[in-house]
Design a protein around this motif. Sequence first.
Motif, mmCIF file in Angstrom:
data_model
loop_
_atom_site.group_PDB
_atom_site.id
_atom_site.type_symbol
_atom_site.label_atom_id
_atom_site.label_comp_id
_atom_site.label_asym_id
_atom_site.label_seq_id
_atom_site.Cartn_x
_atom_site.Cartn_y
_atom_site.Cartn_z
ATOM 1 N N THR A 21 0.942 5.467 12.464
ATOM 2 C CA THR A 21 -0.065 6.225 11.740
ATOM 3 C C THR A 21 -1.239 6.502 12.663
ATOM 4 N N LEU A 36 -3.916 -0.363 6.922
ATOM 5 C CA LEU A 36 -2.589 -0.957 7.089
ATOM 6 C C LEU A 36 -2.664 -2.108 8.083
ATOM 7 N N SER A 80 3.515 -3.587 8.334
ATOM 8 C CA SER A 80 2.648 -3.418 9.502
ATOM 9 C C SER A 80 2.780 -4.645 10.387
ATOM 10 N N GLU A 124 10.828 0.472 2.841
ATOM 11 C CA GLU A 124 9.601 -0.324 2.777
ATOM 12 C C GLU A 124 9.307 -0.832 4.182
ATOM 13 N N THR A 132 0.647 -5.946 5.991
ATOM 14 C CA THR A 132 0.671 -5.036 4.840
ATOM 15 C C THR A 132 2.056 -4.410 4.682
ATOM 16 N N ARG A 133 2.562 -4.405 3.470
ATOM 17 C CA ARG A 133 3.795 -3.671 3.164
ATOM 18 C C ARG A 133 3.420 -2.228 2.832
ATOM 19 N N VAL A 134 4.218 -1.297 3.307
ATOM 20 C CA VAL A 134 3.843 0.120 3.221
ATOM 21 C C VAL A 134 5.000 0.941 2.660
ATOM 22 N N LEU A 166 4.504 0.183 12.335
ATOM 23 C CA LEU A 166 5.216 -0.210 11.121
ATOM 24 C C LEU A 166 6.690 -0.437 11.428
ATOM 25 N N VAL A 225 0.859 -1.184 0.000
ATOM 26 C CA VAL A 225 0.000 0.000 0.000
ATOM 27 C C VAL A 225 0.895 1.233 0.000
ATOM 28 N N GLU A 226 0.636 2.152 -0.925
ATOM 29 C CA GLU A 226 1.357 3.419 -0.958
ATOM 30 C C GLU A 226 0.524 4.494 -0.258
ATOM 31 N N VAL A 227 1.162 5.204 0.670
ATOM 32 C CA VAL A 227 0.473 6.206 1.470
ATOM 33 C C VAL A 227 1.044 7.576 1.137
#
Length: 207
Positions: free
Chosen positions: A166, A196, A121, A118, A200-202, A133, A85-87
């Motif tokens: 977050t 997230l 979560s 990268e 989840t990869r962020v 994260l 997921v890109e934030v």
Amino acid sequence: MAGHTAPPSLRVRPAGRHALLVEVGDPAAALALATWARSAGVEAVEVVPAAETVLFDGVSDPGALAARLGDWSPTPSQERAGALVEVPVAYDGADLDFVADAWGTDVAGVVERHTATEFVSAFCGFAPGFAYLAGLPADLAVPRLESPRPRVPAGSIGLAGTWCGTYPTASPGGWRLLGRTDAPLWDPDRDEPALLAPGTRVRFVAR
């Protein structure tokens, strides 16, 4: 749990009649165990990783689950199996200068390092959708504020130690703030309310 064959690095504790609390020692192992348990289809209604534990709730046969843990051994692939997921982040946080000094760089350097990392979560806690994260190296750890702020705005992105966090809603908080996002971090009407969720990869993207 007499006779269970869980690896010696695991400590399995009953948590009521239909739950087990498994102590694993660190966030990476907790996330790896939870990821494995979900993919293996273990019989538990909820699998909830935390910093050093995994809670298995709604377990019909705790003894059988404890025995099945003998099939698990941590691997790096289990830790980062989730979707990416890109934030988007506006890097205008109150603690950017502090973090820049701590990292021996300038604000642009903080943004570059943060967006190049990268994260994954490890677990959610503190507030619904607040994702812890993992991913910062130990040499980039920063201390929390000595006194928490009475109100941190919703969408804030912060650091504490090697964690990146977050804030889905406004709340008190002592993390070092880098910026803010308008991404919907928590939506109870979604199938997965937490954007997230654990595993989840962020990636953070400067906007």
